[in-house]
Structures are given as structure tokens and as C-alpha cells.
Design a protein around this motif. Structure first.
Motif, PDB file in Angstrom:
ATOM      1  N   ASN A   1      -6.354   7.915  11.846  1.00 38.44           N
ATOM      2  CA  ASN A   1      -5.216   8.292  12.895  1.00 38.44           C
ATOM      3  C   ASN A   1      -5.746   7.642  13.957  1.00 38.44           C
ATOM      4  O   ASN A   1      -5.492   6.613  14.785  1.00 38.44           O
ATOM      5  CB  ASN A   1      -5.071   8.989  13.505  1.00 38.44           C
ATOM      6  CG  ASN A   1      -3.287   9.444  11.921  1.00 38.44           C
ATOM      7  OD1 ASN A   1      -2.389   9.236  12.451  1.00 38.44           O
ATOM      8  ND2 ASN A   1      -3.487  10.262  11.560  1.00 38.44           N
ATOM      9  N   LEU A   2      -7.065   7.998  14.707  1.00 36.45           N
ATOM     10  CA  LEU A   2      -8.393   6.909  15.220  1.00 36.45           C
ATOM     11  C   LEU A   2      -8.213   5.775  15.014  1.00 36.45           C
ATOM     12  O   LEU A   2      -7.847   4.853  16.487  1.00 36.45           O
ATOM     13  CB  LEU A   2      -9.256   8.191  15.968  1.00 36.45           C
ATOM     14  CG  LEU A   2     -10.548   7.730  16.885  1.00 36.45           C
ATOM     15  CD1 LEU A   2     -11.797   8.550  17.080  1.00 36.45           C
ATOM     16  CD2 LEU A   2     -11.188   6.195  16.565  1.00 36.45           C
TER      17      LEU A   2
ATOM     18  N   THR B   1     -14.772  14.648  14.153  1.00 40.62           N
ATOM     19  CA  THR B   1     -13.137  14.669  14.244  1.00 40.62           C
ATOM     20  C   THR B   1     -12.623  15.799  13.487  1.00 40.62           C
ATOM     21  O   THR B   1     -14.067  17.052  13.474  1.00 40.62           O
ATOM     22  CB  THR B   1     -12.331  12.734  13.055  1.00 40.62           C
ATOM     23  OG1 THR B   1     -12.925  13.738  12.181  1.00 40.62           O
ATOM     24  CG2 THR B   1     -13.380  11.889  13.690  1.00 40.62           C
ATOM     25  N   SER B   2     -11.393  16.326  13.391  1.00 39.66           N
ATOM     26  CA  SER B   2     -10.853  17.512  12.601  1.00 39.66           C
ATOM     27  C   SER B   2     -10.514  17.247  10.679  1.00 39.66           C
ATOM     28  O   SER B   2     -10.823  17.904  10.473  1.00 39.66           O
ATOM     29  CB  SER B   2      -9.656  18.002  13.176  1.00 39.66           C
ATOM     30  OG  SER B   2      -8.400  17.099  13.259  1.00 39.66           O
TER      31      SER B   2
ATOM     32  N   TYR C   1      -8.600   7.050  21.787  1.00 39.13           N
ATOM     33  CA  TYR C   1      -7.547   7.471  21.044  1.00 39.13           C
ATOM     34  C   TYR C   1      -6.836   8.602  22.189  1.00 39.13           C
ATOM     35  O   TYR C   1      -5.466   8.760  21.728  1.00 39.13           O
ATOM     36  CB  TYR C   1      -7.990   8.327  19.559  1.00 39.13           C
ATOM     37  CG  TYR C   1      -7.386   8.821  18.302  1.00 39.13           C
ATOM     38  CD1 TYR C   1      -5.889   8.337  17.957  1.00 39.13           C
ATOM     39  CD2 TYR C   1      -7.693  10.046  17.985  1.00 39.13           C
ATOM     40  CE1 TYR C   1      -4.762   8.597  18.049  1.00 39.13           C
ATOM     41  CE2 TYR C   1      -6.532  10.897  17.666  1.00 39.13           C
ATOM     42  CZ  TYR C   1      -5.467  10.154  16.790  1.00 39.13           C
ATOM     43  OH  TYR C   1      -4.352  10.533  16.239  1.00 39.13           O
ATOM     44  N   GLN C   2      -7.919   9.409  22.695  1.00 35.38           N
ATOM     45  CA  GLN C   2      -7.229  10.504  24.162  1.00 35.38           C
ATOM     46  C   GLN C   2      -7.869  10.233  24.735  1.00 35.38           C
ATOM     47  O   GLN C   2      -8.741  10.272  25.135  1.00 35.38           O
ATOM     48  CB  GLN C   2      -7.510  11.744  23.191  1.00 35.38           C
ATOM     49  CG  GLN C   2      -6.425  11.412  21.368  1.00 35.38           C
ATOM     50  CD  GLN C   2      -7.481  13.601  21.319  1.00 35.38           C
ATOM     51  OE1 GLN C   2      -7.866  13.601  20.871  1.00 35.38           O
ATOM     52  NE2 GLN C   2      -5.461  13.342  20.401  1.00 35.38           N
TER      53      GLN C   2
ATOM     54  N   SER D   1     -13.691  14.331   5.797  1.00 38.67           N
ATOM     55  CA  SER D   1     -13.641  15.981   5.548  1.00 38.67           C
ATOM     56  C   SER D   1     -14.874  16.671   5.517  1.00 38.67           C
ATOM     57  O   SER D   1     -15.298  16.824   4.749  1.00 38.67           O
ATOM     58  CB  SER D   1     -11.782  16.907   5.361  1.00 38.67           C
ATOM     59  OG  SER D   1     -11.205  15.626   5.637  1.00 38.67           O
TER      60      SER D   1
ATOM     61  N   SER E   1      -2.524  10.124   3.159  1.00 40.60           N
ATOM     62  CA  SER E   1      -3.432  10.265   4.549  1.00 40.60           C
ATOM     63  C   SER E   1      -3.689   8.446   5.148  1.00 40.60           C
ATOM     64  O   SER E   1      -4.158   8.151   6.896  1.00 40.60           O
ATOM     65  CB  SER E   1      -4.400  11.441   4.987  1.00 40.60           C
ATOM     66  OG  SER E   1      -4.999  11.128   4.263  1.00 40.60           O
TER      67      SER E   1
ATOM     68  N   THR F   1      -8.176  13.024   8.609  1.00 37.98           N
ATOM     69  CA  THR F   1      -6.974  12.166   8.474  1.00 37.98           C
ATOM     70  C   THR F   1      -6.424  12.324  10.258  1.00 37.98           C
ATOM     71  O   THR F   1      -5.526  11.233  10.127  1.00 37.98           O
ATOM     72  CB  THR F   1      -5.725  13.424   8.422  1.00 37.98           C
ATOM     73  OG1 THR F   1      -5.115  13.503   7.153  1.00 37.98           O
ATOM     74  CG2 THR F   1      -4.147  12.994   9.450  1.00 37.98           C
ATOM     75  N   HIS F   2      -7.298  12.289  10.987  1.00 37.19           N
ATOM     76  CA  HIS F   2      -7.853  12.859  12.122  1.00 37.19           C
ATOM     77  C   HIS F   2      -8.684  11.289  12.059  1.00 37.19           C
ATOM     78  O   HIS F   2      -8.002   9.774  13.341  1.00 37.19           O
ATOM     79  CB  HIS F   2      -8.672  14.189  12.921  1.00 37.19           C
ATOM     80  CG  HIS F   2      -9.029  13.204  14.267  1.00 37.19           C
ATOM     81  ND1 HIS F   2      -9.781  14.391  14.526  1.00 37.19           N
ATOM     82  CD2 HIS F   2      -8.987  12.378  15.714  1.00 37.19           C
ATOM     83  CE1 HIS F   2     -10.189  13.868  16.238  1.00 37.19           C
ATOM     84  NE2 HIS F   2      -9.202  12.782  16.307  1.00 37.19           N
TER      85      HIS F   2
END
Length: 404
Positions: free
Chosen positions: A98-99, A90-91, A247-248, A221, A123, A94-95
């Protein structure tokens, strides 16, 4: 024991001067500094094997793919995930959160409950609030006490068959509290709830064993564990990742596409749409290698000494109060000086080369609990020294004198 001089030589930025003074970097809770091997790994990717991954038969693409997937394997081993495909790039934390919240939007129904703790970073609050607004689920808060510890009796009382997911940080970014996550995981599972652990502040200090913990999701992270910014990991149990929708949408996450129907790729690619931060993912593996070479037992010993020494020295300052005095705590000291705004202290000691964080640390509910605008946060890493703490204490005393 660590050879601190040798360790510090690995980090080029630590030789810098700020405002003509030697840099004392105590903002590790926000981001850690990077050793030369991580910087070199990023440069090497772009100089030698720059190509997109998973999509090319040519040599550079294969070399880049191998390096990227080798990094995934390193992280799998580091956190003891059962399968490599349970490790998603992930990035950042937080990413990852959210996923998961996006996936749970397809699962939750009105009246279902989500438990978050009073110690969370924004977050790990805001995405769940957004999820509640979208689904009609209800957010419940696990309260904390004056020491900055979660109240387990209250947690037990909040759990019910309505609880669908619990989300809690492993370590508080604002106070340094180490939460009893194994207990919380087991209790969540007793009522059939999933649990997500925000490990952003934990992974710089310890090795999480996700199978031993039995957590359903664990996020962190890369930039807090000596890796690059814009990198992170979401670990999820295979069964949960198969249950959650993508997610995307885009390239890489598909199996077959037509204008009538799309089928999705297998894990982990189902959740990794588009071209990722390839250099960052590879360098995150390098950072994990570096941290393991230093050794987490050594890291914990060094940081424990810094925490005890820093606490002792700071409490010598008249009018200074430390927020977060949990029995189980990592190397973070959040403090204020009576009658002086934390921002003013932080601004003055920056002129003396001391980098600390001031404010609410993206944890406003904690500051509201203590009825304060924020704190001065000194967060120590294994490459910091007691001599640096002495410089900070002297700087804080000087700032106090100037502002009193």
C-alpha cells in the motif's frame, strides 16, 4: 543436517496439545511459530530499554534507538540491500504494498498499465485495483496454466511502453509455485517499468539478494519468518524511494514544520511516521539471526524432503487431487478430496490436533481458475517432521471415511 529435536525444543508452542492430541502445526504459510529467543527479545525490550526511539537524549531512548537501528542493519545485510536507508520498517507485506501504490498515485496517468499475476494474494491485487480507480491506469493480468505456473510467453506479450509497474509474488501462498522473478525483473526493466516482488511466502524458505535480483521493491512480513506479528519490511531502491511522496504525515517523517510549509526527513524516516512497533522491529532482527543460525541451506533441504514425502503420502489417498504441481515449488501442498468440502476435512482433522488452512487463502482468482471453492493447504516449515505428516495423512483418511 538439522537436529530436529533440538530445533523443535526452541519453539515452546510445539509441545502443546490440541483437543488432547499433540499439536501438528501445518499452517506455516499463514504464520510461523516463534522461537524462545524471539519471545525473549520482545520481553527484554519492555523490561530493560522501553523508550521511544530517535527522539530522546536520555539513556533508555539511545539504547532503544541503537537496538532498533541494529535490527535494520541486520535486515539490510540479510537481503543484501546497498544502503540501510533502503530498508523500511512496516507492519507487514500489505502495508508495504500500500505504501508503494500510494506513491505511484502521483506518477501514473490514465492509460498507463500495471501488470499483476494470476497467482497473487488479495493484498497484491486490491491495492492496485484501487490505484487504477484513482488514476485511470489499467490493470493487466499475467495468466497461469493448469500446473499453477505463470505463462512467460503471455507475460512477454503484455509488456509494453505503457507498462509502468509489474507486481508479482516470489512464491504463491496458495500453491507454493516459485516464480521466475529474475527473468520477470529483467524483462520489466527492458520496457522501463518498475517491479515489486511480494516476498511474504519466500523469505521463510530462502534469502533474497535484492541487488542480484535488481528488483525495485521487495516486501515481506516478519511473522512468517519466525518474527512477531505486526512487523514487516519494504525494501526499495534509493532512487525510487526518493521519487515517491510520503505515505503518512506525522512525527519523525518531517525535517521542518511550519503552518506555511513542511519539508520531509531523509530516508528511511520519510516513510516511517509515528512511533513504530519498536519491540517488534528489534525482535524481527532476532528472528533473522535465528534463521541464519539454522541456515537456509538446511532449511531448504528439510523442507524439500517434507514436500516430497508429503506429496507421496497424500497421493496414496483415493480421490485426492493436488492443486499446484509446478516444477519449481516450495513446501506447500494444496489439495482436495473428491466430493468433500475442504472446510469439512479441516474441521475434523483439527479435532485430531492437525492445524491446516482451508478456504481460498486470500487468492480467490486462483480458486476461480480451478473452479473450486477452496483447498486444504498444508504448509510445512523446517521444524516439522515426516512423523507429523503421517499423523496428518491418517487424520485425513479418517475424515474421508467419516464424510463419505
Amino acid at each position: 543436517m538439522l537436529d530436529i529435536n533440538k530445533i523443535r525444543a526452541d519453539f515452546p508452542i510445539l509441545t502443546q496439545k490440541v483437543n488432547g492430541k499433540p499439536l501438528v502445526y501445518f499452517d506455516n504459510g499463514a504464520t510461523s511459530q516463534k522461537p524462545q529467543v524471539v519471545i525473549d527479545a520482545i520481553s527484554k525490550y519492555y523490561q530493560e530499554i522501553n523508550a521511544n526511539i530517535h527522539r530522546g537524549v536520555h539513556t533508555l531512548s539511545q539504547l532503544a534507538t541503537d537496538a532498533y537501528e541494529t535490527s535494520r542493519g541486520k535486515i539490510q545485510s540479510h537481503i543484501n540491500a546497498k544502503f540501510a536507508h533502503e530498508v523500511l520498517f512496516t507492519s507487514g507485506t500489505t502495508h508495504g504494498i500500500n505504501l508503494v501504490t500510494n506513491g505511484f498515485a502521483a506518477i501514473l496517468k490514465p492509460g498507463d498499465e500495471i501488470l499483476v499475476s494470476a497467482l497473487e494474494h488479495h493484498s497484491n491485487i486490491v491495492p492496485w485495483q484501487m490505484l487504477c480507480e484513482k488514476t485511470g491506469a489499467v490493470l493487466r493480468v499475467i495468466p497461469m496454466n493448469q500446473e499453477g505456473e505463470l505463462i512467460m510467453a503471455e507475460y512477454d506479450a503484455l509488456l509494453s511502453n505503457k507498462t509502468k509497474i509489474v507486481t508479482v509474488n516470489h512464491i504463491s501462498n496458495a500453491l507454493g509455485t516459485v516464480n521466475p522473478i529474475k527473468y520477470m525483473i529483467d524483462k520489466a526493466h527492458e520496457v522501463g517499468a518498475a517491479i515489486l516482488i511480494d516476498g511474504a511466502q519466500a523469505v521463510p524458505h530462502l534469502k533474497p539478494n535484492v541487488q542480484e535480483l535488481d528488483c525495485d521493491f521487495y516486501v515481506f512480513s516478519g511473522h512468517k519468518i519466525c518474527g512477531p506479528t505486526g512487523t514487516g519490511i519494504l525494501y526499495g531502491k534509493e532512487a525510487w524511494l526518493n521519487k515517491l511522496p510520503p505515505y503518512q504525515g506525522g512525527g519523525e517523517m518531517i525535517k521542518e514544520v511550519s503552518f506555511e510549509k513542511t519539508t520531509y526527513a531523509e530516508l528511511p524516516h520519510k516513510f516511517e511516521a509515528g512511533t513504530p512497533n519498536i519491540a517488534g522491529g528489534i525482535a524481527l532482527g532476532t528472528a533473522i539471526d535465528y534463521m541464519n543460525e539454522v541456515g537456509f541451506d538446511n532449511i531448504q533441504q528439510q523442507e524439500k524432503e517434507l514436500l516430497h514425502y508429503g506429496t507421496k503420502r497424500l497421493l496414496e489417498i483415493e480421490g485426492l487431487k493436488i492443486f499446484g504441481t509446478a516444477k519449481e515449488k516450495t513446501s506447500v501442498i494444496s489439495f482436495n478430496i473428491e466430493g468433500i468440502h475442504p472446510y469439512d476435512i479441516g474441521t475434523i482433522i483439527d479435532k485430531l490436533g492437525i492445524a491446516v488452512r482451508t478456504g481460498h487463502h486470500c487468492a480467490q482468482p486462483i480458486m476461480t481458475f480451478f473452479n473450486i471453492p477452496g483447498t486444504i493447504r498444508a504448509s510445512f516449515a523446517f521444524y516439522n517432521t515426516k512423523e507429523e505428516i503421517d499423523l496428518m495423512v491418517a487424520a485425513v483418511k479418517k475424515a474421508q471415511l467419516m464424510l463419505s
